[in-house]
Design a protein around this motif. Structure first.
Motif, mmCIF file in Angstrom:
data_model
loop_
_atom_site.group_PDB
_atom_site.id
_atom_site.type_symbol
_atom_site.label_atom_id
_atom_site.label_comp_id
_atom_site.label_asym_id
_atom_site.label_seq_id
_atom_site.Cartn_x
_atom_site.Cartn_y
_atom_site.Cartn_z
ATOM 1 N N PHE A 1 -18.758 6.267 -8.369
ATOM 2 C CA PHE A 1 -18.777 7.694 -8.080
ATOM 3 C C PHE A 1 -17.781 8.437 -8.950
ATOM 4 O O PHE A 1 -16.695 8.781 -8.522
ATOM 5 C CB PHE A 1 -18.450 7.927 -6.615
ATOM 6 N N ASN B 1 -25.713 15.571 8.958
ATOM 7 C CA ASN B 1 -24.259 15.626 9.129
ATOM 8 C C ASN B 1 -23.844 17.086 8.971
ATOM 9 O O ASN B 1 -23.224 17.482 7.974
ATOM 10 C CB ASN B 1 -23.579 14.729 8.088
ATOM 11 N N LYS C 1 -22.084 6.395 4.052
ATOM 12 C CA LYS C 1 -23.433 6.693 4.555
ATOM 13 C C LYS C 1 -24.266 7.524 3.579
ATOM 14 O O LYS C 1 -25.404 7.188 3.285
ATOM 15 C CB LYS C 1 -23.366 7.501 5.873
ATOM 16 N N THR C 2 -23.673 8.624 3.104
ATOM 17 C CA THR C 2 -24.455 9.530 2.266
ATOM 18 C C THR C 2 -24.814 8.870 0.933
ATOM 19 O O THR C 2 -25.963 8.946 0.493
ATOM 20 C CB THR C 2 -23.682 10.850 2.044
ATOM 21 N N SER C 3 -23.830 8.193 0.338
ATOM 22 C CA SER C 3 -24.123 7.490 -0.918
ATOM 23 C C SER C 3 -25.230 6.462 -0.709
ATOM 24 O O SER C 3 -26.146 6.336 -1.537
ATOM 25 C CB SER C 3 -22.890 6.755 -1.449
ATOM 26 N N LEU D 1 -16.296 -0.037 -6.019
ATOM 27 C CA LEU D 1 -16.548 0.184 -7.449
ATOM 28 C C LEU D 1 -16.064 1.567 -7.823
ATOM 29 O O LEU D 1 -16.682 2.562 -7.417
ATOM 30 C CB LEU D 1 -18.054 0.167 -7.705
ATOM 31 N N ASN E 1 -19.728 -2.092 3.107
ATOM 32 C CA ASN E 1 -19.419 -1.339 1.896
ATOM 33 C C ASN E 1 -17.948 -1.515 1.500
ATOM 34 O O ASN E 1 -17.114 -1.879 2.331
ATOM 35 C CB ASN E 1 -19.736 0.142 2.115
ATOM 36 N N GLY F 1 -16.479 8.570 6.085
ATOM 37 C CA GLY F 1 -16.239 8.116 4.717
ATOM 38 C C GLY F 1 -16.593 6.658 4.464
ATOM 39 O O GLY F 1 -16.086 6.048 3.532
HETATM 40 N N1 LIG Z 1 -18.712 1.113 -2.836
HETATM 41 C C1 LIG Z 1 -17.909 2.143 -3.102
HETATM 42 N N2 LIG Z 1 -16.943 2.058 -4.042
HETATM 43 C C2 LIG Z 1 -16.125 3.090 -4.309
HETATM 44 N N3 LIG Z 1 -16.183 4.284 -3.693
HETATM 45 C C3 LIG Z 1 -17.128 4.443 -2.733
HETATM 46 C C4 LIG Z 1 -18.035 3.390 -2.392
HETATM 47 N N4 LIG Z 1 -18.860 3.849 -1.422
HETATM 48 C C5 LIG Z 1 -18.487 5.115 -1.172
HETATM 49 N N5 LIG Z 1 -17.455 5.496 -1.962
HETATM 50 C C6 LIG Z 1 -16.756 6.789 -1.967
HETATM 51 O O1 LIG Z 1 -16.253 7.014 -0.668
HETATM 52 C C7 LIG Z 1 -16.381 8.382 -0.302
HETATM 53 C C8 LIG Z 1 -17.200 8.511 0.972
HETATM 54 O O2 LIG Z 1 -18.553 8.158 0.691
HETATM 55 P P1 LIG Z 1 -19.737 8.916 1.444
HETATM 56 O O3 LIG Z 1 -19.604 10.372 1.313
HETATM 57 O O4 LIG Z 1 -21.012 8.280 1.013
HETATM 58 O O5 LIG Z 1 -19.376 8.472 2.942
HETATM 59 P P2 LIG Z 1 -19.935 9.056 4.294
HETATM 60 O O6 LIG Z 1 -19.965 7.934 5.265
HETATM 61 O O7 LIG Z 1 -21.208 9.759 4.054
HETATM 62 O O8 LIG Z 1 -18.776 10.102 4.678
HETATM 63 P P3 LIG Z 1 -18.824 11.170 5.891
HETATM 64 O O9 LIG Z 1 -18.527 10.385 7.134
HETATM 65 O O10 LIG Z 1 -17.768 12.154 5.558
HETATM 66 O O11 LIG Z 1 -20.193 11.755 5.889
HETATM 67 C C9 LIG Z 1 -17.013 9.073 -1.485
HETATM 68 O O12 LIG Z 1 -16.011 9.662 -2.271
HETATM 69 C C10 LIG Z 1 -17.698 7.960 -2.217
HETATM 70 O O13 LIG Z 1 -17.818 8.287 -3.574
#
Ligand SMILES: Nc1ncnc2c1ncn2[C@@H]1O[C@H](COP(=O)(O)OP(=O)(O)OP(=O)(O)O)[C@@H](O)[C@H]1O
Ligand SMILES: [Mg+2]
Length: 253
Positions: free
Chosen positions: A222, A41, A17-19, A218, A188, A14
């Protein structure tokens, strides 16, 4: 033409990464590049969610390739038009399956890492990609980290949270062993009140690793009922500017 492979990792789940993968990839496509993002993933895929892809758009996924059912190209979905990207650029997505039976199958049988690597190379070559971004699972397991070895750049995404610092240090160290000097960090979910100018030198020194961007937390980034990606929705937002600079740093070197 040589493609640049960028592998995205984190210590904790979380972290963003994906965002990050999708927003950076779309920014590169908007600059006219041929880009693909792959959801590696496999245990908790989410690329399709960010892009709004479902059965109406996609019939095959990375899982089908890893099971030997299709070639990798068949799993690549051209999302350029869907995202409304105009100009020279193209944006492909290789999603993974969120179906419990597909995930259970992978957990039981695993998959061939060499096949995954070969697929990434074939994808880059066949689609004549300039950039291939691989979105990986969090953590320090061999499967998760193996793609660092074939990547040109490793991007580690870390939330600004002291509980992530130690693990991220280890991850940076391991990544550097696997990928020489081409490891970079993106910070992030920076809390309000701390400035990027303060954080960049501190974090680069702490992790002995270049920091290519600091993204604040922010809420509006999302919104679940808002389908469009942040950088498409907010082209002139300061965070989009930061992501553009991060994209340029990844492409340039
Ligand atoms: N800068 C930010 N501000 C607010 N919310 C964020 C921000 N970056 C990510 N998020 C939120 O945090 C959550 C996790 O983001 P994301 O899915 O991109 O992470 P991830 O590293 O890919 O997770 P995973 O390890 O499960 O694959 C999502 O709900 C996303 O909308
Ligand atoms: Mg993810």
């Amino acid at each position: 033409m040589m493609s640049k492979i960028i592998s995205i990792h984190s210590y904790r789940r979380g972290s963003g990464k994906t965002s990050t993968a999708v927003n950076l990839g779309v920014l590169m496509a908007l600059q006219g590049m041929r880009v693909a993002v792959v959801d590696a993933n496999l245990q908790s895929p989410s690329l399709h969610i960010l892009l709004g892809l479902d059965e109406r758009h996609i019939s095959y996924r990375l899982n089908d390739y890893l099971a030997g059912r299709i070639d990798i190209l068949t799993a690549a979905f051209d999302a350029t038009a869907l995202l409304g990207i105009t100009g020279e650029g193209e944006f492909f997505a290789v999603p993974a399956s969120p179906e419990p039976r597909d995930i259970a199958y992978l957990l039981r049988h695993g998959y061939d890492l060499d096949l995954l690597h070969a697929g990434m190379r074939a994808l880059a070559e066949t689609l004549k990609l300039e950039v291939l971004i691989i979105d990986n699972p969090a953590g320090l397991l061999e499967d998760n980290l193996s793609l660092i070895a074939i990547a040109d750049k490793t991007l580690i995404v870390m939330r600004y949270d002291s509980r992530e610092f130690q693990g991220t240090s280890v991850l940076v160290g391991v990544a550097r062993k696997l990928d020489g000097a081409n490891v970079t960090l993106l910070v992030n979910e920076m809390p309000a009140g701390i400035s990027a100018q303060e954080v960049i030198p501190l974090m680069s020194e702490k992790f002995a690793c270049p920091v290519i961007g600091v993204i604040p937390h922010l809420d509006e980034m999302f919104i679940s009922d808002e389908k469009r990606l942040f950088v498409l929705r907010e082209p002139s937002h300061p965070v989009t500017k930061t992501l553009k600079e991060a994209a340029n740093q990844l492409i340039r070197t």
